[in-house]
Design an enzyme around this catalytic site. Structure first.
Site, PDB file in Angstrom:
ATOM      1  N   GLU A   1      41.175  42.078  -5.028  1.00 52.13           N
ATOM      2  CA  GLU A   1      42.346  41.976  -4.162  1.00 52.13           C
ATOM      3  C   GLU A   1      42.020  41.194  -2.904  1.00 52.13           C
ATOM      4  O   GLU A   1      40.934  41.346  -2.320  1.00 52.13           O
ATOM      5  CB  GLU A   1      42.855  43.370  -3.779  1.00 52.13           C
ATOM      6  CG  GLU A   1      44.143  43.316  -2.972  1.00 52.13           C
ATOM      7  CD  GLU A   1      44.665  44.688  -2.615  1.00 52.13           C
ATOM      8  OE1 GLU A   1      45.888  44.790  -2.368  1.00 52.13           O
ATOM      9  OE2 GLU A   1      43.882  45.646  -2.570  1.00 52.13           O
TER      10      GLU A   1
ATOM     11  N   HIS B   1      42.444  44.320   6.374  1.00 50.55           N
ATOM     12  CA  HIS B   1      43.471  45.327   6.143  1.00 50.55           C
ATOM     13  C   HIS B   1      44.407  45.316   7.341  1.00 50.55           C
ATOM     14  O   HIS B   1      44.052  45.772   8.422  1.00 50.55           O
ATOM     15  CB  HIS B   1      42.834  46.708   5.946  1.00 50.55           C
ATOM     16  CG  HIS B   1      43.736  47.684   5.263  1.00 50.55           C
ATOM     17  ND1 HIS B   1      44.455  48.628   5.934  1.00 50.55           N
ATOM     18  CD2 HIS B   1      44.063  47.828   3.946  1.00 50.55           C
ATOM     19  CE1 HIS B   1      45.174  49.341   5.086  1.00 50.55           C
ATOM     20  NE2 HIS B   1      44.954  48.873   3.869  1.00 50.55           N
TER      21      HIS B   1
ATOM     22  N   ASP C   1      43.944  40.560   0.726  1.00 44.38           N
ATOM     23  CA  ASP C   1      45.039  40.778   1.672  1.00 44.38           C
ATOM     24  C   ASP C   1      45.021  39.638   2.681  1.00 44.38           C
ATOM     25  O   ASP C   1      44.141  39.587   3.543  1.00 44.38           O
ATOM     26  CB  ASP C   1      44.861  42.116   2.402  1.00 44.38           C
ATOM     27  CG  ASP C   1      45.250  43.293   1.523  1.00 44.38           C
ATOM     28  OD1 ASP C   1      45.638  43.057   0.370  1.00 44.38           O
ATOM     29  OD2 ASP C   1      45.154  44.441   1.989  1.00 44.38           O
TER      30      ASP C   1
ATOM     31  N   GLU D   1      47.862  39.668  -1.869  1.00 47.43           N
ATOM     32  CA  GLU D   1      48.903  40.315  -1.082  1.00 47.43           C
ATOM     33  C   GLU D   1      49.116  39.416   0.127  1.00 47.43           C
ATOM     34  O   GLU D   1      48.307  39.370   1.041  1.00 47.43           O
ATOM     35  CB  GLU D   1      48.498  41.728  -0.664  1.00 47.43           C
ATOM     36  CG  GLU D   1      49.661  42.449   0.001  1.00 47.43           C
ATOM     37  CD  GLU D   1      49.359  43.904   0.312  1.00 47.43           C
ATOM     38  OE1 GLU D   1      50.023  44.444   1.210  1.00 47.43           O
ATOM     39  OE2 GLU D   1      48.470  44.477  -0.329  1.00 47.43           O
TER      40      GLU D   1
ATOM     41  N   HIS E   1      40.469  47.646  -5.532  1.00 49.14           N
ATOM     42  CA  HIS E   1      41.485  47.712  -4.479  1.00 49.14           C
ATOM     43  C   HIS E   1      40.820  47.450  -3.133  1.00 49.14           C
ATOM     44  O   HIS E   1      39.699  47.908  -2.886  1.00 49.14           O
ATOM     45  CB  HIS E   1      42.138  49.099  -4.487  1.00 49.14           C
ATOM     46  CG  HIS E   1      43.111  49.332  -3.370  1.00 49.14           C
ATOM     47  ND1 HIS E   1      44.286  48.622  -3.263  1.00 49.14           N
ATOM     48  CD2 HIS E   1      43.077  50.172  -2.302  1.00 49.14           C
ATOM     49  CE1 HIS E   1      44.955  49.042  -2.196  1.00 49.14           C
ATOM     50  NE2 HIS E   1      44.235  49.974  -1.580  1.00 49.14           N
ATOM     51  N   ASN E   2      41.490  46.694  -2.268  1.00 49.30           N
ATOM     52  CA  ASN E   2      40.907  46.375  -0.946  1.00 49.30           C
ATOM     53  C   ASN E   2      39.446  45.921  -1.099  1.00 49.30           C
ATOM     54  O   ASN E   2      38.550  46.418  -0.415  1.00 49.30           O
ATOM     55  CB  ASN E   2      40.980  47.585  -0.008  1.00 49.30           C
ATOM     56  CG  ASN E   2      42.390  47.882   0.456  1.00 49.30           C
ATOM     57  OD1 ASN E   2      43.304  47.077   0.268  1.00 49.30           O
ATOM     58  ND2 ASN E   2      42.581  49.031   1.064  1.00 49.30           N
TER      59      ASN E   2
END
Length: 803
Positions: free
Chosen positions: A399, A414, A401, A448, A369-370
């Site tokens: 991931e 983020h 973003d 994302e 994640h992240n």
């Protein structure tokens, strides 16, 4: 059955072998001569006369000789240059570029480096065993950004395991840079080839060198006391002095040469191993192949045969004469038990041994994640190196973003925080260069997407041009386009998890989205007109790349008659996943038997803390995403789950989580089916927690944790041992009842007991229950960030009873 074999040796059924207080060796009858084919075998004394064991010779070798044994490293020009030291430029930024002296220590296992402001000695070294990789040229984010003033041939990057930052260096010449690249490669190869016994010899000799304050190769009693404190043992002065005098044959209050070696042999003695050895070896104190076979059978070893016993003797016995007579001495026996074959982890599970031809939904998949973050999600830096580190840990789902960036180039960070930004294209290059270095099995890029149409098209262009044939752009089987392929079919390929255009809608007519849940819940309040407007913001170029991982919201679980849609992937926050586990139970398990589900931490975890992944695995969730940059028991569990199967990042789920009509419910797993009994016997060479305080000695205790379905979760611990991190003994038995053993992870934890504050972490090791071997086993401990703490070990006896 293993425990039953011990009963045949005169022990009560409920009592496994107790070795905490070592007694005199049990006198067992010698085996009949026919077991050795009638040949008379030499005893231990005869073997010593015929051929001094190599292990004793090894202990008489200097550190440098040990390092180069069989490899010629002591005469190696590259290693010699490293021992002399080099002035290398350390590069942190465009303005921070400082020349520092770097020099290989005499132990060959650590590198000393200069600091502008002197710090504690432990802050001036790094260890070779903690190096993940050495890269030549501008092969790190730091050197690509800040190393332009130095030609690539002069540059190198040392990447470390765990959270330690990369060391970007520039040498005065290309040849000097190559000396360090080649030299470190040779030292790492030698270290990998060393046995645990050789590592222990290195370890004790390095402390011996430090304790010899005047470097005269002689040890006074004061220096011996200093040595004992360094190796984490607080020995009574009278006892220590008696041991000292027993070895001081010259009676001059100094130990030297063979006297030092005798002291070390006494210090490193393993009475509990001697006791086990003498139970099988008889009066002559050597093991024949049939006697070793009897030990292997009592261990519950699969494939225990006479030929296997003979092979172990030839592999681990150090005494050539004993080897010729197919005999094993105590030294050889210790070498075997300290080897990977004597460890708790089944060696057969260290390579890829599972069926890799099943659909992707049938596997637990190591997920991050992240991934771009190296610290917290509020103000921490983003880096392509975080992706490299994740891949080095076996991660297969990362991931990204994605946000609008300058000059038409999308960036990753983020959103709406102070985290730094990196270019999307740089991350895709890192995927291309590093994704398949450890594992050949597919990588999933979880997008994302917060970009407009133009930059989405740029993302699609970068994915296609940089990844080329690696990227999956169409279904593999046109006859079954809705079936998920297997990891084997997707070897070396990259999958994109992302949005699809409105042609792919959920049952409620909602747009499929890869936005995480908080955003998804907001979308539910948006009107149909607004949804149509947003649908137009999905780039057809990027939509086309979501082939097998089409993002969708999971509002409710589909009723049984509805056919599954394997190519749809749902992203759930840990909160929503727990709600489904609690309320849907078996329905959620059945859903995950055919479709991929990704779970991610709540956004409220500002410091990038993790949740326990076990609860999600219990329900068959495949992509349980964790913050890889945050060490803790959660990441220990993740590392333990994916420790097996070649550490390839894919582990086949148990059958009860793969069957579409399964009745399994993790909240109601049924009655106990298995008893796990672990006797915690001893520990060896535990690390000193505060190396700068000589009188700081650990008070270790051992905790064993069971992580599985809720009914199986448990933790039990031993008493603590006062002031002994060198060779503490417990002899305590801990027992667990298991209802779903196929899902269980067993975590061994050592802590330093403190009566007034929380215990301090010392080391741990986590592995799947189904990969646990029975019998007497060593547990090789790891640090908080997963690095080896060699030679630190636990010694345990494991018994598994299934019913």
């Amino acid at each position: 059955m293993l425990c039953g074999r011990w009963r045949s040796r005169g022990r009560p059924p409920e009592e496994p072998p107790v070795l905490a207080q070592v007694a005199a060796p049990v006198a067992l009858p010698s085996p009949p001569a026919s077991q050795d084919g009638g040949a008379k075998r030499p005893g231990l004394r005869a073997l010593k006369k015929m051929d001094e064991p190599d292990s004793k010779k090894a202990r008489n070798l200097s550190m440098a000789t040990q390092l180069g044994k069989g490899k010629g490293l002591t005469e190696d020009e590259d290693v010699q240059a490293m021992l002399r030291g080099s002035r290398l430029c350390k590069i942190r930024s465009r303005t921070w570029q400082k020349e520092r002296l770097y020099r290989l220590q005499e132990d060959g296992l650590s590198v000393w480096f200069q600091r502008r402001i002197p710090r504690a000695p432990s802050q001036h070294i790094f260890f070779v065993q903690h190096i993940e990789a050495v890269r030549e040229g501008h092969q790190s984010e730091g050197l690509r950004r800040f190393g332009g003033a130095f030609e690539p041939a002069r540059c190198l990057t040392i990447a470390f395991k765990g959270s330690r930052k990369n060391l970007d260096l520039a040498a005065p010449t290309a040849e000097e840079a190559q000396r360090w690249v080649r030299g470190l490669a040779k030292l790492r190869m030698r270290l990998d080839a060393m046995s645990q016994r050789e590592r222990l010899d290195h370890w004790i000799h390095s402390y011996l060198h430090r304790a010899d304050s005047n470097q005269d190769s002689k040890m006074s009693f004061k220096e011996i006391k200093s040595l004992l404190r360094m190796v984490n043992v607080d020995m009574n002065d009278m006892y220590a002095y008696r041991l000292f005098k027993e070895c001081d044959h010259s009676n001059n209050e100094r130990l030297e040469g063979t006297e030092i070696e005798e002291f070390l042999r006494r210090l490193l003695k393993r009475p509990e191993l001697e006791d086990i050895f003498h139970r099988y070896s008889g009066e002559d104190h050597v093991l024949s192949a049939p006697e070793l076979l009897e030990f292997l059978e009592d261990q519950g070893e699969d494939g225990a045969t006479l030929a296997r016993a003979q092979q172990l003797i030839h592999t681990y016995e150090l005494n050539e004469t004993a080897k010729q007579h197919e005999l094993m001495t105590l030294d050889g026996f210790m070498m075997y038990l300290l080897s990977p074959e004597g460890a708790a982890l089944d060696p057969a599970h260290k390579c890829v041994f599972q069926d890799m031809d099943q659909p992707l939904a049938h596997y637990f998949i190591s997920s991050s994640h992240n991934t771009y973050l190296t610290d917290s999600q509020i103000g921490g830096p983003s880096s392509t190196e975080a992706y490299v580190r994740a891949f080095a840990q076996g991660c297969r789902c990362v991931e990204l973003d994605c946000w609008e960036g300058p000059g038409g180039e999308p960036v990753i960070y983020h959103g709406h925080t102070l985290t730094s930004k990196i270019f999307f294209r740089d991350v895709i290059q890192a995927v291309r260069d590093h994704a398949f270095m450890l594992s050949p099995y597919p990588v999933i890029l979880s997008l994302e997407n917060h970009c407009g149409l133009e930059q989405q098209a740029a993302m699609a262009r970068h994915l296609r041009t940089i990844l080329g044939d690696m990227l999956v752009t169409q279904v593999l089987d046109s006859h079954n386009p809705e079936e998920l392929p297997s990891p084997e079919q997707l070897k070396g390929r990259v999958l994109v998890k992302g949005k699809k255009l409105p042609a792919a809608r959920d049952e409620d007519g909602g747009i499929l989205s890869d936005r995480e849940e908080e955003e998804e819940e907001e979308e539910e309040e948006v009107g149909a007109a607004e949804q149509k407007r947003r649908a137009k913001q999905i780039s057809p170029e990027l939509s086309a790349l979501a082939v097998y991982c089409c993002a969708t919201r999971l509002r409710t679980l589909r009723p049984a008659p509805t056919p599954p849609q394997p190519c749809q992937v749902s992203s759930l926050s840990e909160r929503k996943a727990k709600k489904l586990i609690r309320e849907a139970g078996n329905s959620f398990v059945r859903h995950n038997a055919q479709q991929l589900t990704r779970v991610y931490p709540l956004g409220l975890r500002m410091n990038s803390a993790n949740y326990s992944p076990q609860e999600m695995w219990n329900s068959g969730c495949q992509l349980v995403a964790l913050n890889f940059q945050t060490p803790g028991y959660e990441m220990d569990l993740n590392a333990g789950r994916f420790l097996i199967n070649g550490q390839c990042g894919y582990v086949l789920k148990p059958a009860c989580l793969r069957q579409p009509d399964t009745t399994f419910d993790p909240e109601s797993p049924g009655p106990p089916r298995t008893t796990l009994t672990i006797q915690v016997l001893t520990a060896q060479q535990l690390p000193k927690l505060n190396a700068e305080k000589p009188n700081s000695i650990v008070d270790p205790l051992v905790r064993i944790e069971i992580h599985g379905v809720p009914a199986d979760c448990a933790r039990k611990e031993t008493n603590y041992v006062l002031n002994n991190g060198f060779n503490p003994r417990w002899g305590q038995t801990l027992q667990f009842q298991l209802r779903a053993p196929e899902l269980v992870l067993v975590r061994f934890v050592v802590e330093d007991y403190d009566s007034t504050s929380p215990n301090d972490f010392v080391g741990q090791f986590t592995l799947p229950f189904n990969s646990l071997k029975q019998g007497f086993r060593h547990i090789h401990l790891l640090s908080k960030d997963g690095a080896s703490l060699s030679p630190a070990t636990l010694f345990v006896h494991i018994c598994i009873q299934r019913f």
